[in-house]
Scaffold this motif. Structure first.
Motif, PDB file in Angstrom:
ATOM      1  N   ASP A   1       0.759  -1.207  -0.021  1.00  0.00           N
ATOM      2  CA  ASP A   1      -0.074  -0.075  -0.055  1.00  0.00           C
ATOM      3  C   ASP A   1       0.862   1.263   0.057  1.00  0.00           C
ATOM      4  O   ASP A   1       0.548   2.360  -0.744  1.00  0.00           O
ATOM      5  CB  ASP A   1      -0.692   0.097   1.180  1.00  0.00           C
ATOM      6  CG  ASP A   1      -2.006  -1.111   1.175  1.00  0.00           C
ATOM      7  OD1 ASP A   1      -2.148  -1.605   0.040  1.00  0.00           O
ATOM      8  OD2 ASP A   1      -2.648  -1.516   2.092  1.00  0.00           O
TER       9      ASP A   1
ATOM     10  N   ASP B   1      -1.795 -11.794  -6.598  1.00  0.00           N
ATOM     11  CA  ASP B   1      -1.700 -11.011  -7.711  1.00  0.00           C
ATOM     12  C   ASP B   1      -0.294 -11.482  -8.593  1.00  0.00           C
ATOM     13  O   ASP B   1       0.663 -10.676  -8.320  1.00  0.00           O
ATOM     14  CB  ASP B   1      -1.655  -9.505  -7.260  1.00  0.00           C
ATOM     15  CG  ASP B   1      -1.288  -8.621  -8.225  1.00  0.00           C
ATOM     16  OD1 ASP B   1      -1.997  -8.825  -8.949  1.00  0.00           O
ATOM     17  OD2 ASP B   1      -0.612  -7.607  -7.915  1.00  0.00           O
TER      18      ASP B   1
ATOM     19  N   THR C   1      -1.525  -4.867  -8.919  1.00  0.00           N
ATOM     20  CA  THR C   1      -1.493  -3.966  -7.813  1.00  0.00           C
ATOM     21  C   THR C   1      -0.862  -2.855  -8.179  1.00  0.00           C
ATOM     22  O   THR C   1      -1.118  -1.647  -7.728  1.00  0.00           O
ATOM     23  CB  THR C   1      -0.755  -4.564  -6.845  1.00  0.00           C
ATOM     24  OG1 THR C   1      -1.026  -5.857  -6.321  1.00  0.00           O
ATOM     25  CG2 THR C   1      -0.950  -3.700  -5.431  1.00  0.00           C
TER      26      THR C   1
ATOM     27  N   SER D   1      -8.965 -10.632 -10.198  1.00  0.00           N
ATOM     28  CA  SER D   1      -8.412  -9.483 -10.192  1.00  0.00           C
ATOM     29  C   SER D   1      -9.544  -8.441 -10.541  1.00  0.00           C
ATOM     30  O   SER D   1      -9.654  -7.369  -9.772  1.00  0.00           O
ATOM     31  CB  SER D   1      -7.404  -9.232 -11.510  1.00  0.00           C
ATOM     32  OG  SER D   1      -6.314 -10.126 -11.222  1.00  0.00           O
TER      33      SER D   1
END
Lengths: 227, 227
Positions: free
Chosen positions: A18, B80, B85, B172
């Protein structure tokens, strides 16, 4: 060796992802050091190290000894991301990978032709020439260059997901079949690459589509005969 | 904490993968303990631990505290795996993922119809009914069930690579668009799923192809309008 608990390291890895996304850190950027990261992620330093290792295994981070931790150029695409290593029937797997290429790549070529810039065309021509040179000199370089040619077309297609996906499919086919030579195919591929290049240069989507379709059918048929 | 050198752990991880493939260890199998693995891989125990961590990060192994190390059920498909991402424009990414589905899934449905066993059809119907129940009861379960429906069709298609790939694409789309409701789409999807199920049951490849094409176009168009 101190054991870091699994879930905490997972959480730290997630927070670190993140952080990277929010701060828009680009390939090659260096992460803050361990002490700072421990603060940011609100975990201990051993958990930071564990989180970094996990993201390195996923090709998101790259640890350079003595220098620091960087955002990897591999864009988070792990080695063998789709687990093909564990499929035992590699002949069937190759056949199935070609089926995916057959469905995706003609459209990729069509879109590449539609959106190509002059710069794109020059780059494409360079790759095509390098492949021909490798054929002429009998080197093995054409294998990687071929992956690069199709990756370049995927990039030109403008589809972000295909840009990540197609190189994985190609790389898998070359890895599984590292002994597949396709020697008889070289003249055929030489012509096919030229045909695709010409169609892209002419911004001729229909011919690019057809040239790619023929190319993949030919490569795939040649593989079937050798295996 | 002792620092294990990167390349040695990489090598050990690679050898461990070879060991798993050669011994055809299946999902859920337990690996030999650390001492035995150190012998097999010809490295120290700390390197074994490091190699295991890397393969756990790639979802190849699963470490269960106090019990041992097992072959993961996630078949080496990392979270992922294609690095989505890190693509910032999620609207464009979703659009591009739908384009991939549009190219791949009609053929998947056609092949599923061609190869379906009676058992496959029963399983497919169960999933379709569970989705309808979730719609009726207003639960969120239909999101995961929908991924499962398309994964089941991919498995039935017999294409090993699509069986790995399509669930990644679906997952996804759901992850990126967790707030996308597609409420107006439920009646449409209900009909579409029934149409696909009927075509598969009738072993009618052409209708399965068309029903899937219409379904994906409808879902994708609905996404475009909401975003």
């Amino acid at each position: 060796m101190k054991k870091t608990s699994q879930p905490l390291a997972d959480l730290a890895a997630e927070r670190l992802v993140d952080y990277i996304v929010e701060h828009q850190l680009e390939t090659g950027s260096r992460l803050p050091n361990e002490y700072v990261l421990a603060d940011i992620l609100e975990v201990g330093r051993s958990t930071v190290r564990e989180a970094v290792r996990r993201l390195a295994a996923r090709n998101i981070l790259e640890v350079r000894q003595g220098s620091g931790t960087y955002i990897s150029g591999k864009k988070g695409v792990a080695d063998d991301p789709l687990g093909f290593t564990f499929i035992k029937d590699t002949t069937k797997l190759t056949h199935d990978l070609f089926e995916i290429r057959l469905l995706l790549e003609p459209r990729v070529a069509a879109k590449a032709a539609q959106y190509a810039t002059d710069q794109d065309c020059l780059l494409l021509e360079e790759i095509v020439q390098a492949i021909e040179q490798s054929y002429d000199e009998g080197t093995e370089e054409h294998v990687q260059l071929d992956v690069q040619l199709h990756a370049q077309l995927a990039k030109m297609s403008g589809n972000l997901a295909l840009d990540s996906l197609l190189p994985v499919i190609h790389q898998s086919i070359s890895l599984i079949n590292s002994d597949f030579q396709g020697k008889d195919l070289r003249e055929d591929s030489r012509l096919a690459h030229r045909r695709i290049l010409e169609a892209v240069r002419d911004r001729d989507s229909v011919n690019a589509y057809d040239a790619m379709l023929r190319h993949i059918l030919a490569v795939s048929a040649s593989f079937e005969m050798e295996s």
